[in-house]
Design a protein around this motif. Structure first.
Motif, PDB file in Angstrom:
ATOM      1  N   ILE B 119      39.779  38.203  39.814  1.00  0.00           N
ATOM      2  CA  ILE B 119      38.571  37.540  39.325  1.00  0.00           C
ATOM      3  C   ILE B 119      37.502  38.604  39.074  1.00  0.00           C
ATOM      4  CG2 ILE B 119      39.117  35.361  40.452  1.00  0.00           C
ATOM      5  CD1 ILE B 119      37.021  35.937  42.529  1.00  0.00           C
ATOM      6  N   GLY B 120      36.661  38.339  38.104  1.00  0.00           N
ATOM      7  CA  GLY B 120      35.629  39.308  37.756  1.00  0.00           C
ATOM      8  C   GLY B 120      34.363  38.604  37.328  1.00  0.00           C
ATOM      9  N   ALA B 121      33.233  39.191  37.701  1.00  0.00           N
ATOM     10  CA  ALA B 121      31.952  38.606  37.291  1.00  0.00           C
ATOM     11  C   ALA B 121      31.619  39.098  35.892  1.00  0.00           C
ATOM     12  CB  ALA B 121      30.860  38.965  38.284  1.00  0.00           C
ATOM     13  N   ASP B 122      32.465  38.712  34.950  1.00  0.00           N
ATOM     14  CA  ASP B 122      32.254  39.007  33.532  1.00  0.00           C
ATOM     15  C   ASP B 122      33.247  38.147  32.764  1.00  0.00           C
ATOM     16  OD1 ASP B 122      31.011  41.426  31.638  1.00  0.00           O
ATOM     17  OD2 ASP B 122      32.853  40.519  30.877  1.00  0.00           O
ATOM     18  N   SER B 123      32.785  37.493  31.727  1.00  0.00           N
ATOM     19  CA  SER B 123      33.637  36.492  31.079  1.00  0.00           C
ATOM     20  C   SER B 123      34.876  37.100  30.424  1.00  0.00           C
ATOM     21  CB  SER B 123      32.838  35.695  30.054  1.00  0.00           C
ATOM     22  OG  SER B 123      32.335  36.550  29.053  1.00  0.00           O
ATOM     23  N   HIS B 124      34.791  38.359  29.986  1.00  0.00           N
ATOM     24  CA  HIS B 124      35.952  38.971  29.333  1.00  0.00           C
ATOM     25  C   HIS B 124      36.989  39.514  30.316  1.00  0.00           C
ATOM     26  CE1 HIS B 124      33.108  38.834  25.875  1.00  0.00           C
ATOM     27  NE2 HIS B 124      34.191  38.254  25.381  1.00  0.00           N
ATOM     28  N   THR B 125      36.833  39.164  31.584  1.00  0.00           N
ATOM     29  CA  THR B 125      37.855  39.486  32.585  1.00  0.00           C
ATOM     30  C   THR B 125      39.215  38.895  32.195  1.00  0.00           C
ATOM     31  OG1 THR B 125      36.142  39.563  34.291  1.00  0.00           O
ATOM     32  CG2 THR B 125      38.396  39.302  35.058  1.00  0.00           C
ATOM     33  N   CYS B 126      39.213  37.881  31.352  1.00  0.00           N
ATOM     34  CA  CYS B 126      40.463  37.262  30.880  1.00  0.00           C
ATOM     35  C   CYS B 126      41.401  38.249  30.189  1.00  0.00           C
ATOM     36  CB  CYS B 126      40.146  36.122  29.928  1.00  0.00           C
ATOM     37  SG  CYS B 126      39.208  36.649  28.476  1.00  0.00           S
ATOM     38  N   ASN B 127      40.916  39.445  29.933  1.00  0.00           N
ATOM     39  CA  ASN B 127      41.626  40.530  29.244  1.00  0.00           C
ATOM     40  C   ASN B 127      42.973  40.932  29.863  1.00  0.00           C
ATOM     41  OD1 ASN B 127      42.086  43.044  27.948  1.00  0.00           O
ATOM     42  ND2 ASN B 127      39.918  43.414  27.755  1.00  0.00           N
ATOM     43  N   TYR B 128      43.112  40.828  31.194  1.00  0.00           N
ATOM     44  CA  TYR B 128      44.201  41.535  31.874  1.00  0.00           C
ATOM     45  C   TYR B 128      45.570  40.876  31.697  1.00  0.00           C
ATOM     46  CZ  TYR B 128      39.778  42.921  34.082  1.00  0.00           C
ATOM     47  OH  TYR B 128      38.481  43.273  34.327  1.00  0.00           O
ATOM     48  N   GLY B 129      45.589  39.707  31.056  1.00  0.00           N
ATOM     49  CA  GLY B 129      46.858  39.097  30.679  1.00  0.00           C
ATOM     50  C   GLY B 129      47.676  39.985  29.762  1.00  0.00           C
ATOM     51  N   ALA B 130      47.011  40.953  29.124  1.00  0.00           N
ATOM     52  CA  ALA B 130      47.728  41.899  28.261  1.00  0.00           C
ATOM     53  C   ALA B 130      48.767  42.693  29.049  1.00  0.00           C
ATOM     54  CB  ALA B 130      46.747  42.852  27.585  1.00  0.00           C
ATOM     55  N   LEU B 131      48.555  42.816  30.371  1.00  0.00           N
ATOM     56  CA  LEU B 131      49.544  43.487  31.222  1.00  0.00           C
ATOM     57  C   LEU B 131      50.292  42.490  32.111  1.00  0.00           C
ATOM     58  CD1 LEU B 131      47.667  46.752  32.387  1.00  0.00           C
ATOM     59  CD2 LEU B 131      49.590  46.586  30.791  1.00  0.00           C
ATOM     60  N   GLY B 132      50.172  41.200  31.786  1.00  0.00           N
ATOM     61  CA  GLY B 132      50.921  40.211  32.570  1.00  0.00           C
ATOM     62  C   GLY B 132      50.260  39.844  33.885  1.00  0.00           C
ATOM     63  N   ALA B 133      48.940  40.061  33.999  1.00  0.00           N
ATOM     64  CA  ALA B 133      48.202  39.609  35.184  1.00  0.00           C
ATOM     65  C   ALA B 133      47.414  38.356  34.806  1.00  0.00           C
ATOM     66  CB  ALA B 133      47.260  40.692  35.668  1.00  0.00           C
ATOM     67  N   LEU B 134      47.078  37.542  35.784  1.00  0.00           N
ATOM     68  CA  LEU B 134      46.155  36.435  35.546  1.00  0.00           C
ATOM     69  C   LEU B 134      44.769  36.891  35.968  1.00  0.00           C
ATOM     70  CD1 LEU B 134      47.908  33.159  36.736  1.00  0.00           C
ATOM     71  CD2 LEU B 134      48.007  34.337  34.529  1.00  0.00           C
ATOM     72  N   SER B 135      43.812  36.730  35.096  1.00  0.00           N
ATOM     73  CA  SER B 135      42.461  37.179  35.421  1.00  0.00           C
ATOM     74  C   SER B 135      41.474  36.288  34.716  1.00  0.00           C
ATOM     75  CB  SER B 135      42.277  38.629  34.985  1.00  0.00           C
ATOM     76  OG  SER B 135      42.567  38.780  33.605  1.00  0.00           O
ATOM     77  N   THR B 136      40.340  36.070  35.365  1.00  0.00           N
ATOM     78  CA  THR B 136      39.347  35.191  34.758  1.00  0.00           C
ATOM     79  C   THR B 136      37.946  35.523  35.227  1.00  0.00           C
ATOM     80  OG1 THR B 136      38.973  32.880  34.123  1.00  0.00           O
ATOM     81  CG2 THR B 136      39.338  33.312  36.468  1.00  0.00           C
ATOM     82  N   GLY B 137      36.972  35.161  34.398  1.00  0.00           N
ATOM     83  CA  GLY B 137      35.576  35.418  34.716  1.00  0.00           C
ATOM     84  C   GLY B 137      34.980  34.322  35.580  1.00  0.00           C
ATOM     85  N   MET B 138      34.146  34.734  36.506  1.00  0.00           N
ATOM     86  CA  MET B 138      33.397  33.788  37.339  1.00  0.00           C
ATOM     87  C   MET B 138      31.966  34.296  37.469  1.00  0.00           C
ATOM     88  SD  MET B 138      35.867  32.682  40.466  1.00  0.00           S
ATOM     89  CE  MET B 138      37.516  32.035  40.197  1.00  0.00           C
ATOM     90  N   GLY B 139      31.135  33.532  38.128  1.00  0.00           N
ATOM     91  CA  GLY B 139      29.763  33.941  38.324  1.00  0.00           C
ATOM     92  C   GLY B 139      29.587  34.774  39.581  1.00  0.00           C
ATOM     93  N   SER B 140      28.363  35.214  39.797  1.00  0.00           N
ATOM     94  CA  SER B 140      28.082  36.125  40.906  1.00  0.00           C
ATOM     95  C   SER B 140      28.307  35.465  42.267  1.00  0.00           C
ATOM     96  CB  SER B 140      26.641  36.622  40.799  1.00  0.00           C
ATOM     97  OG  SER B 140      26.478  37.377  39.612  1.00  0.00           O
ATOM     98  N   THR B 141      27.981  34.175  42.392  1.00  0.00           N
ATOM     99  CA  THR B 141      28.159  33.512  43.690  1.00  0.00           C
ATOM    100  C   THR B 141      29.637  33.426  44.057  1.00  0.00           C
ATOM    101  OG1 THR B 141      26.114  32.257  43.504  1.00  0.00           O
ATOM    102  CG2 THR B 141      27.818  31.333  44.936  1.00  0.00           C
ATOM    103  N   ASP B 142      30.478  33.047  43.079  1.00  0.00           N
ATOM    104  CA  ASP B 142      31.915  32.985  43.360  1.00  0.00           C
ATOM    105  C   ASP B 142      32.451  34.350  43.783  1.00  0.00           C
ATOM    106  OD1 ASP B 142      32.963  30.337  43.035  1.00  0.00           O
ATOM    107  OD2 ASP B 142      32.428  30.467  40.933  1.00  0.00           O
ATOM    108  N   VAL B 143      31.947  35.388  43.119  1.00  0.00           N
ATOM    109  CA  VAL B 143      32.407  36.739  43.456  1.00  0.00           C
ATOM    110  C   VAL B 143      31.930  37.132  44.852  1.00  0.00           C
ATOM    111  CG1 VAL B 143      31.904  39.139  42.839  1.00  0.00           C
ATOM    112  CG2 VAL B 143      32.863  37.581  41.145  1.00  0.00           C
ATOM    113  N   ALA B 144      30.696  36.788  45.190  1.00  0.00           N
ATOM    114  CA  ALA B 144      30.180  37.110  46.523  1.00  0.00           C
ATOM    115  C   ALA B 144      30.984  36.381  47.606  1.00  0.00           C
ATOM    116  CB  ALA B 144      28.699  36.736  46.609  1.00  0.00           C
ATOM    117  N   VAL B 145      31.334  35.137  47.321  1.00  0.00           N
ATOM    118  CA  VAL B 145      32.149  34.374  48.280  1.00  0.00           C
ATOM    119  C   VAL B 145      33.513  35.049  48.463  1.00  0.00           C
ATOM    120  CG1 VAL B 145      33.387  32.178  48.600  1.00  0.00           C
ATOM    121  CG2 VAL B 145      30.978  32.166  47.926  1.00  0.00           C
ATOM    122  N   ALA B 146      34.096  35.539  47.356  1.00  0.00           N
ATOM    123  CA  ALA B 146      35.393  36.221  47.449  1.00  0.00           C
ATOM    124  C   ALA B 146      35.267  37.550  48.209  1.00  0.00           C
ATOM    125  CB  ALA B 146      35.974  36.447  46.057  1.00  0.00           C
TER     126      ALA B 146
END
Lengths: 156, 420
Positions: B119-146
């Motif tokens: 997970i990444g606090a940036d919407s274009h985190t969805c990028n990493y599927g290019a290498l077969g990973a699942l990745s998605t953007g979230m907001g700062s609170t979700d990232v802080a909780v993680a």
């Protein structure tokens, strides 16, 4: 119950429009809030705390910036009513405790109507028209009821 | 299960017995959590003051990247960077990158492995599927909780399968395909869904172009992108020093919400006209429009291959008088490769300005800001009103080949005229 007047936007309002990226380094949400909807003159002219932002499809698309719902909350936006919401904005708003109302017919609400939201009902006091609201999933409602994800975690 | 569900199931931390289905809410343990200088300071504030947390759950799973406002472009930006560095020191974060590239490029070069959940606090985190990973953007609170708990939650998405066949014509590339797809799906057509790219024309793409494709799925609202790892993925990861990873694949009974098919053999260069990323047309509809600024860069198209095709088009030619070309390599490694091969010299000789690796003119935070009534033709991923400066400016999105060909004429130009 929430009552307020409608400040109306169209479809696909992106988070850059809500708060531009060049403002994100300002030291606090309070310092960013005056720049909300910077290029939307009607918002800057008509909005008063307690008002309701009304929009069409895909509100909050684009960047993941949590500053977007945060500045709206800071300004005193009572709720955002939209035909649909972009995923990350939706999640950020729930986390912050900003009230979102999914209303498929939101596009029929005109500027500066007095709206009343109670339970699963949205009523325009101006036109007498009543609109259907899509209820939140129970899991999400629990977050909101507890005041956002941080408070929710504390209750566990 | 399909491959998306299988990777999610492998990261569930709340006893879903290894089986998930679309619509389920699952608690997950992400492998990595990324934040950048547009989002980290708010997350630090949430972490310290709202969560009242002291230590991140696992510093080795946290990546900090300064890329949006580097080198610090204002006093506020400098304060932001100081706050990130101080938190990184205090939490002893091992992965902190300071002005050496766009977050997603650095993640791909240095961290991402197939089968991961990021997970990444940036919407274009969805990028990493290019290498077969699942990745998605979230907001700062979700990232802080993680950071604090090592956990997050997700709704298991439906998946759209996009089958792509045909031979790529000269002057047509992954950017044209993803613009076409976003144009067809609209900016909300894949909301909450995963986009899985497959077929011979996808396998024909190098990792760089796969990243371009996966970078922009968020522009249709999607949560994840995914491309099944293959021998090209393996070669990329071997060269990056990450040869070991699990491989997930569809079960025989995998379900997709729908399947779309594309044949790139008949695809033309595409252009997204101002205002919305789904305002996409074949280039003929916009040819001849005069452009003030050209930008080659961003997490979408700032890689070596993007600079190389631009150099191939610009070699021996000059940027049109009265317009300007800004080139920003996506990372320091890209910059070094472009220096070593002569691509950088070719671009500079054509008249390009070269900026330090980072987000640059993808948005109006650092350089390349647009004035009133100016037009920008960019390889970036968003053309929202006012994103790169004046609300009275206009932004067109296209491929590196279109940007380079157009920079020569000063007008939107079909690169096939030059590449023939």
């Amino acid at each position: 119950m929430i009552t307020g007047k409608s400040i109306v936007f169209g479809d696909n309002i992106d988070t850059d429009q809500i708060i531009g990226a060049h403002h994100l380094t300002r030291p606090s949400i309070a310092a960013m809030a005056p720049y909300s909807f910077e290029h939307h003159d009607h918002f800057r002219r008509d909005f008063a705390p307690g008002d309701i932002v009304v929009a069409g499809r895909n509100f909050g698309c684009g960047s993941s910036r949590e500053q977007a719902p945060a500045v709206l909350k800071e300004l005193g936006v009572a709720a955002v009513v939209a035909a649909s919401f972009a995923r990350i904005f939706f999640r950020n708003s729930i986390n912050l405790g900003l009230t979102l109302i999914e209303c498929p017919e939101a596009g029929k609400i005109r500027p500066l109507e007095r709206l009343e939201i109670e339970g699963d009902s949205l009523l325009s006091l101006t036109t007498g028209r009543r609109f259907r609201i899509v209820p939140l999933p129970p899991f999400i409602q629990a977050f909101l009821d507890n005041g956002g994800v941080v408070a929710h975690l504390r209750t566990r | 299960m399909n491959v998306i569900e299988k990777i999610l199931a492998a990261h569930c931390s709340n006893g879903s017995q290894g089986h998930v289905r679309p619509g389920m809410i699952v608690e997950i343990a992400p492998d990595l959590t990324m934040a950048n200088d547009a989002t980290a300071v708010l997350a630090i504030d949430v972490f310290k003051h709202k969560l009242q947390a002291e230590n991140v759950h696992d510093p080795a799973r946290v990546v900090f990247i300064m890329d949006h406002y580097t080198p610090s472009c204002s006093i506020d930006a400098a304060d932001t960077h100081q706050a990130m560095r101080a938190f990184a020191r205090e939490q002893q974060l091992p992965f902190v990158y300071d002005g050496i590239g766009v977050c997603h490029q650095l993640m791909m070069e240095r961290h991402v492995r197939p089968g991961q959940l990021i997970i990444g606090a940036d919407s274009h985190t969805c990028n990493y599927g290019a290498l077969g990973a699942l990745s998605t953007g979230m907001g700062s609170t979700d990232v802080a909780v993680a950071w604090r708990t090592g956990r997050s939650w997700m709704k298991v998405p439906e998946a759209i399968r996009i089958e792509v066949s045909g031979a790529w014509p000269a002057g047509v590339c992954a950017k044209d395909l993803i613009l076409r797809i976003v144009g067809d799906l609209t900016t909300s057509g894949a909301t909450y869904q995963a986009m899985v790219f497959a077929g011979p024309a996808i396998r024909a793409l190098g990792i760089s172009e796969r990243m371009t494709l996966c970078n922009m799925v968020i522009e249709a609202g999607a949560k994840f992108s995914y491309i099944q790892p293959d021998d090209k993925t393996a070669a990329f990861l071997r060269a990056a020093g990450r040869p070991d990873y699990p491989v997930f694949d569809d079960d025989a009974d995998a379900v997709y919400a729908r399947t779309l098919t594309y044949d790139v053999g008949s695809l033309e260069p595409q252009i997204a006209c101002p205002g919305s990323v789904d305002n996409v047309h074949p280039i003929g509809a916009a040819e001849g429009i005069a452009i003030d600024e050209f930008f080659l860069g961003a997490c979408t198209n700032g890689r070596y291959e993007d600079l190389e095709i631009a150099a191939q088009i610009l070699r021996g030619k000059e940027v049109a008088a009265g317009s300007r070309l800004l080139v920003t390599p996506a990372s320091r490694d890209v910059l070094l490769s472009a220096m070593a091969s002569g691509v950088l010299a070719t671009l500079i000789e054509s008249g390009a300005m070269i900026a330090n690796p980072g987000c640059s003119a993808c948005f109006g935070g650092t350089g390349g800001i647009l004035g009133k009534n100016e037009k920008l033709l960019t390889t970036a991923n968003r053309n929202f009103k006012g994103r790169v400066g004046s609300p009275d400016s206009e932004i067109f999105l296209a491929s590196p080949a279109v940007v380079a060909a157009s920079a020569i004429t000063g007008r939107i130009t079909d690169p096939r005229r030059i590449l023939q």
